[in-house]
Motif scaffolding. Structure first.
Motif, short mmCIF file in Angstrom:
data_model
loop_
_atom_site.label_atom_id
_atom_site.label_comp_id
_atom_site.label_asym_id
_atom_site.label_seq_id
_atom_site.Cartn_x
_atom_site.Cartn_y
_atom_site.Cartn_z
N LEU A 1 0.05 12.53 -8.28
CA LEU A 1 -1.39 12.27 -8.10
C LEU A 1 -1.75 12.51 -6.64
O LEU A 1 -0.97 12.18 -5.75
N ALA A 2 -2.95 13.05 -6.40
CA ALA A 2 -3.42 13.22 -5.02
C ALA A 2 -3.58 11.85 -4.38
O ALA A 2 -3.94 10.88 -5.06
N SER A 3 -3.33 11.76 -3.08
CA SER A 3 -3.34 10.45 -2.40
C SER A 3 -4.73 9.83 -2.38
O SER A 3 -4.88 8.62 -2.25
N ASP A 4 -5.79 10.67 -2.55
CA ASP A 4 -7.14 10.11 -2.55
C ASP A 4 -7.68 9.92 -3.97
O ASP A 4 -8.87 9.64 -4.17
N ALA A 5 -6.80 10.03 -4.98
CA ALA A 5 -7.24 9.87 -6.37
C ALA A 5 -7.65 8.42 -6.65
O ALA A 5 -8.41 8.15 -7.57
N ILE A 6 -7.11 7.51 -5.86
CA ILE A 6 -7.37 6.07 -6.04
C ILE A 6 -7.63 5.44 -4.68
O ILE A 6 -7.04 5.86 -3.68
N ASP A 7 -8.52 4.44 -4.64
CA ASP A 7 -8.78 3.70 -3.40
C ASP A 7 -7.64 2.69 -3.22
O ASP A 7 -7.70 1.56 -3.72
N LYS B 1 0.84 -1.21 0.00
CA LYS B 1 0.00 0.00 0.00
C LYS B 1 0.87 1.25 0.00
O LYS B 1 0.62 2.21 -0.75
N LYS B 2 1.92 1.23 0.82
CA LYS B 2 2.83 2.39 0.84
C LYS B 2 3.58 2.53 -0.49
O LYS B 2 3.90 3.62 -0.93
N ARG B 3 3.86 1.38 -1.11
CA ARG B 3 4.56 1.40 -2.41
C ARG B 3 3.68 2.05 -3.47
O ARG B 3 4.15 2.85 -4.28
N ILE B 4 2.39 1.72 -3.48
CA ILE B 4 1.46 2.35 -4.43
C ILE B 4 1.37 3.85 -4.15
O ILE B 4 1.41 4.67 -5.08
N ALA B 5 1.29 4.22 -2.87
CA ALA B 5 1.22 5.64 -2.51
C ALA B 5 2.46 6.39 -2.96
O ALA B 5 2.38 7.52 -3.47
N HIS B 6 3.62 5.76 -2.83
CA HIS B 6 4.88 6.34 -3.28
C HIS B 6 4.84 6.59 -4.79
O HIS B 6 5.20 7.67 -5.28
N HIS B 7 4.35 5.58 -5.52
CA HIS B 7 4.25 5.70 -6.98
C HIS B 7 3.32 6.85 -7.36
O HIS B 7 3.60 7.62 -8.29
N MET B 8 2.22 7.01 -6.62
CA MET B 8 1.27 8.09 -6.92
C MET B 8 1.91 9.45 -6.66
O MET B 8 1.68 10.41 -7.40
#
Ligand code: XBP
Ligand code: MG
Length: 230
Positions: free
Chosen positions: A64-70, A52-59
């Motif tokens: 991309l805003a952190s709430d752009a994706i669930d 989850k943190k890895r996806i957030a890092h990629h965003m």
């Protein structure tokens, strides 16, 4: 005295990261995201532990805003896919792992897990690679989602030690990465490192020993002398 061996999962029990990378990329495609992590991307992204943190890092990299994706939902889909891919078979334990665990258990040691990955992934790996349920092999399993801070923070090793009811001086950790080594070290554990495909260039300063795989350790009798001297 040596009472327990605590194993990391990804990269240590088996070379799982290419299966994780495939599960991430297939999930991104399925969800209509045009993200595709190359091996080089993934080497860099692995520095952020936990999917989850890895996806957030990629965003963040993509601004991309952190709430752009669930993110939790996307990561659940990735876990489902990883479990299915693992179930297809083909992944092997790293050399010497099955033998070391069997010998340790025969010698009266407890074997445990301290991992950043999610519990379903541990269960899937144990079924696929040991042919047995995870909790029948490892009486203590501590996973990333059970603790506040993931590796390199000590939390997951501290949780494993608490469940083992033993002091860090009486256990050895097995890791493949610098983040894992730092986590074990911060929990007060001596750590044996077996670098994996993505971590060969990591800094392993502070490791008790660094070997290509556990077959190079010289058997179970060679482990107790690696504990810190009281
Ligand atoms: C492994 C990880 C994990 C896996 C993916 O670290 O960082 O994030 O790459 O698993 P370690 P999840 O081996 O140090 O425990 O997607 O389930 O997080
Ligand atoms: Mg690892």
């Amino acid at each position: 005295p040596l009472e327990a061996l605590i194993f990391d999962v990804d990269g240590t029990l088996a070379e799982t990261e290419e299966l994780h990378r495939r599960a991430f990329n297939e999930t991104f495609a399925k969800e209509g995201l045009d993200w595709n992590w190359s091996r080089n991307d993934y080497r860099r992204l692995l520095q952020t532990t936990g999917g989850k943190k890895r996806i957030a890092h990629h965003m963040r990299d993509l601004s991309l805003a952190s709430d752009a994706i669930d993110i939790p939902a996307l990561h659940r889909a990735k876990t489902d896919r990883y479990v299915r891919l693992m179930g297809d078979g083909g992944l092997q334990l790293r050399p010497g792992i099955a033998g070391l665990i069997a010998t340790a258990c025969s010698a009266g040691l407890t074997v445990a897990i301290a991992t950043t990955t999610s519990r379903p992934n541990v269960d899937a790996l144990c079924y696929a690679c040991f042919g047995a349920p995870a909790d029948s092999l490892f009486p203590v399993i501590a996973c990333g989602d059970e603790v506040a801070a993931k590796k390199p923070a000590p939390d997951v090793y501290e949780l494993a030690l608490k469940r083992l009811h033993i002091a860090p001086e009486n256990a050895l950790a097995f890791e493949d990465s610098s983040n894992g080594l730092r986590s074990a070290d911060a929990a007060g554990l001596a750590c044996i490192v077996t670098p994996s495909v993505y971590t060969g260039d990591d800094d392993f300063t502070g490791a008790e020993c660094v070997v290509p795989d556990v077959t190079h350790l010289g058997g179970i009798e060679a482990l107790a002398p690696l504990l810190p001297t009281p």
